[in-house]
Design an enzyme around this catalytic site. Sequence first.
Site, PDB file in Angstrom:
ATOM      1  N   GLU A 166       2.773  11.874   5.687  1.00 42.61           N
ATOM      2  CA  GLU A 166       2.057  10.612   5.921  1.00 42.61           C
ATOM      3  C   GLU A 166       2.295  10.008   7.313  1.00 42.61           C
ATOM      4  OE1 GLU A 166       2.180  11.603   2.925  1.00 42.61           O
ATOM      5  OE2 GLU A 166       0.558  10.690   1.790  1.00 42.61           O
ATOM      6  N   TYR A 168       5.187   9.606   8.905  1.00 42.09           N
ATOM      7  CA  TYR A 168       6.485   8.958   9.122  1.00 42.09           C
ATOM      8  C   TYR A 168       7.390   9.867   9.966  1.00 42.09           C
ATOM      9  CZ  TYR A 168       4.966   5.644   5.511  1.00 42.09           C
ATOM     10  OH  TYR A 168       4.279   4.691   4.795  1.00 42.09           O
ATOM     11  N   ARG A 216       8.772  16.108   0.407  1.00 43.05           N
ATOM     12  CA  ARG A 216       7.329  15.836   0.520  1.00 43.05           C
ATOM     13  C   ARG A 216       6.834  16.373   1.855  1.00 43.05           C
ATOM     14  NH1 ARG A 216       4.146  10.569  -1.415  1.00 43.05           N
ATOM     15  NH2 ARG A 216       2.113  11.577  -1.532  1.00 43.05           N
ATOM     16  N   HIS A 254      -1.078   7.834   8.069  1.00 48.60           N
ATOM     17  CA  HIS A 254      -1.671   6.512   7.827  1.00 48.60           C
ATOM     18  C   HIS A 254      -2.693   6.132   8.888  1.00 48.60           C
ATOM     19  CE1 HIS A 254       0.381   5.482   4.241  1.00 48.60           C
ATOM     20  NE2 HIS A 254       1.596   5.542   4.777  1.00 48.60           N
ATOM     21  N   GLN A 341      -7.780  -2.498  -4.743  1.00 48.63           N
ATOM     22  CA  GLN A 341      -7.887  -3.949  -4.562  1.00 48.63           C
ATOM     23  C   GLN A 341      -6.616  -4.715  -4.912  1.00 48.63           C
ATOM     24  OE1 GLN A 341     -11.986  -4.782  -6.068  1.00 48.63           O
ATOM     25  NE2 GLN A 341     -11.344  -6.889  -5.769  1.00 48.63           N
ATOM     26  N   TRP A 626     -12.544  -0.358   6.139  1.00 49.88           N
ATOM     27  CA  TRP A 626     -12.774   0.476   7.328  1.00 49.88           C
ATOM     28  C   TRP A 626     -13.602   1.717   6.996  1.00 49.88           C
ATOM     29  CZ3 TRP A 626     -10.948   5.522   7.715  1.00 49.88           C
ATOM     30  CH2 TRP A 626     -10.018   5.925   6.752  1.00 49.88           C
TER      31      TRP A 626
HETATM   32 FE1  SF4 Z   1      -4.872   0.102  -7.683  1.00 53.30          FE
HETATM   33 FE2  SF4 Z   1      -7.397  -0.257  -8.482  1.00 53.30          FE
HETATM   34 FE3  SF4 Z   1      -5.996   1.852  -9.361  1.00 53.30          FE
HETATM   35 FE4  SF4 Z   1      -5.380  -0.537 -10.212  1.00 53.30          FE
HETATM   36  S1  SF4 Z   1      -7.319   0.510 -10.568  1.00 53.30           S
HETATM   37  S2  SF4 Z   1      -3.954   1.004  -9.491  1.00 53.30           S
HETATM   38  S3  SF4 Z   1      -5.797  -1.789  -8.398  1.00 53.30           S
HETATM   39  S4  SF4 Z   1      -6.577   1.449  -7.257  1.00 53.30           S
END
Ligand code: SF4
Length: 720
Positions: A166, A168, A216, A254, A341, A626
Amino acid sequence: MTAFPHLFAPIDLGSIRLANRIVMGSMHTRLETMDRPLERVARFYVERAKGGAALIITGGFSPNAEGLMEPGAPLFDSREQLGEHRPITQAVHDAGGRIALQILHAGRYARVPDAVGPSTIASPINPNAPRRMSEADILRTIEDYATTAMLAREAGYDGVEIMGSEGYLINEFTAPRTNDRSDDWGGSLDNRLRLPVAIMACVRERVGKDFLIIFRVSSIDLVEGGLTAEEIAAQATAVEAAGADVINQGIGWHEARIPTIAQKVPRAAWTFAARLLKDAVKIPVIASNRINTPQVAEAVLARGDADLVSMARPMLADAEFANKAREDRAEEINVCIACNQACLDLIFSKRVATCLVNPKAGREIEFDAPPPARAKRVAVVGAGPAGLACAVTAAERGHQVTLYEAEARIGGQLNLARSVPGKEEFDETLRYYRTRIERLGIDLQLGQRPSAQALAGGGFDEIVIATGVTPRLPDIPGIDHVNCTSYVDILNGRRTAGRRVAVIGAGGIGFDVAEFLTSAPQEVTATPEHFAAEWGLDAHIACRGGLGQAPRASPPPCGEGLGVGGLQDRRDSPPPCPSPTSCRRHAFGVTGEGTQTGRGQHERQVVMLQRKSGRMGRGLGVSTGWVLRLLLAKRKVAQVSGVAYRRIDDAGLHIAVEGEERVVAADTIVICAGQEPARSLHDELAARGAKVHVIGGAERAAELDAMRAIDQGTRLAYSF
Ligand code: SF4
Ligand code: NAP
């Protein structure tokens, strides 16, 4: 006999045996920043252990202060911290689970003043340039990894995961993108792999043979100057030889400009890269990213792409994922819809993660209320996300629930959202609620609009109004013109847009509509092949980073900045508009540019408009906005801010921009101007003096979203 025989086959990892192949992947939650942190974190993991996940990997802990993601981020470098870990490992073990600690040095991603890296090359997503590590720094850091691993062992963990992907620190040493050294730690592949191998060997030497070590490895970097397939395989082989028990698959830095876990990424899209690791080593390999159902997981294992599957977000969405799959109750699983979200977007905005479809995630101790003293009769009006969450939670708590829905199906706004490419995951949420309604014996009344009188006189103890929203109709002369239509009719297929489309309003739904109108159909966009082609992936990873043809969007028409992989991009400020004149021409539909949509095999020109000045899409999700902005820019969707709407007639949409009067020659004008609460039923009941609750969009249309609606419905049901 389970329906998922590969998923529920035991497996030996080093010195431990796991009951199944389900690993809860590492995910930073920030739970440790809330009140009662130990209790919260322990409970969060315990629920997942009880739910059947065979192994839990914690969020990342830095081995030293320079490697912290940000000031105050988790650090494990001293025996004084043992007390912060022992209650967690003990609780997980008492619940029958296994838990490993992830060791993560953030390298140049660290948002701390003394961030370090192999070179001084700064990351585009961190304003702090790193200090170049000296040989002494490197040797000390290797020791720090070993110390943290020893501490983890002492704290009762079953193992550690060394985070080598990722983008790092370890990944920065392996890739020419960030490693410009000419000493023993840079240059040749052997030198670039020296750090991961040295860390692995040192940790193994310290902890002994009987302690699980997962490494990883970045299976595809997705950045220019990343590794090739051959180099990735060499790294996996080298860490195996240095003592790793298991290889876990990492995907993308990232700062990559290709989404790796968003909804737009098809399910199991990255298992081709897990296969690359699997073919390189003899030890077990864990596949990760966008594996969200037991069916998908089983297929990955059955194909032999990996030996285990890692699921982080799916464990937020449903702590009982594994048990439900094993007990032939897969249709009861609340599936992660990859929206980001309530998990990543909250984390990236310095808040604490939870889950959109499961507001109890990370908040377990807030839902410990004892069962109600008596079962109540509850009426819920509206089967959108708020009403569904309230009805199902109330029924789970023993209440007798009647759920009314005016339409012939449940779902409300979810039925619209699910038609946008990538958002078909909402089908899983609808399936989950349908199953719960049936199994809980909720009295579902479809096609019913109960009157205030019927509700008030219906003998209900609690009445919940979740009647949602109605689309806002802007006050523009000619808004009733035949060419105007609501986003509702476009998304549910009642209306087909023409070749030249103006979208009034650029909130989440304006963006969704622009995406819908310029996309291929969902059955095409959901395939890994389409995803690879759209984002320029090289599935053979013959080119560095796996970028066949890097996704270079031409500069967006109106000076929109680019965002990257979930973290705030410091280049995110809008560059100046490269060509204001052509922007205008985009807006007025005279450029001849457009998008091959696959929805009618013609070029469609789409213009998005908003009255506010400045960049569009500021309110979109931090970790996904984005992607949408980049896609629409690639598809040459024009965006015009600062408009004043004049009128709509046969010529199109008349606007003024910076004092200049213009006509957008659109044959379809889609109204995406927000919503108003649909709360007349509530008001009528309140006027009658009835005890009534109002939730979701019916309560507040602004910030209407499923996250707030489901949380509110769930919490209200706990108050009954
Ligand atoms: Fe995250 Fe949406 Fe999955 Fe819940 S449903 S873990 S908020 S990606
Ligand atoms: P919104 O985010 O409130 O956006 C409404 C848009 O309409 C704005 O661009 C606004 O811009 C414009 N507008 C408002 N009043 C207007 C008027 N009277 N005349 C003309 N234009 C007007 O609403 P939405 O797009 O319907 O989304 C609703 C909610 O759904 C969002 O808050 C979000 O939470 C959720 N959602 C999110 C996503 C996502 O993140 N991808 C996707 C879908 C939905 P101006 O006022 O500048 O013109």
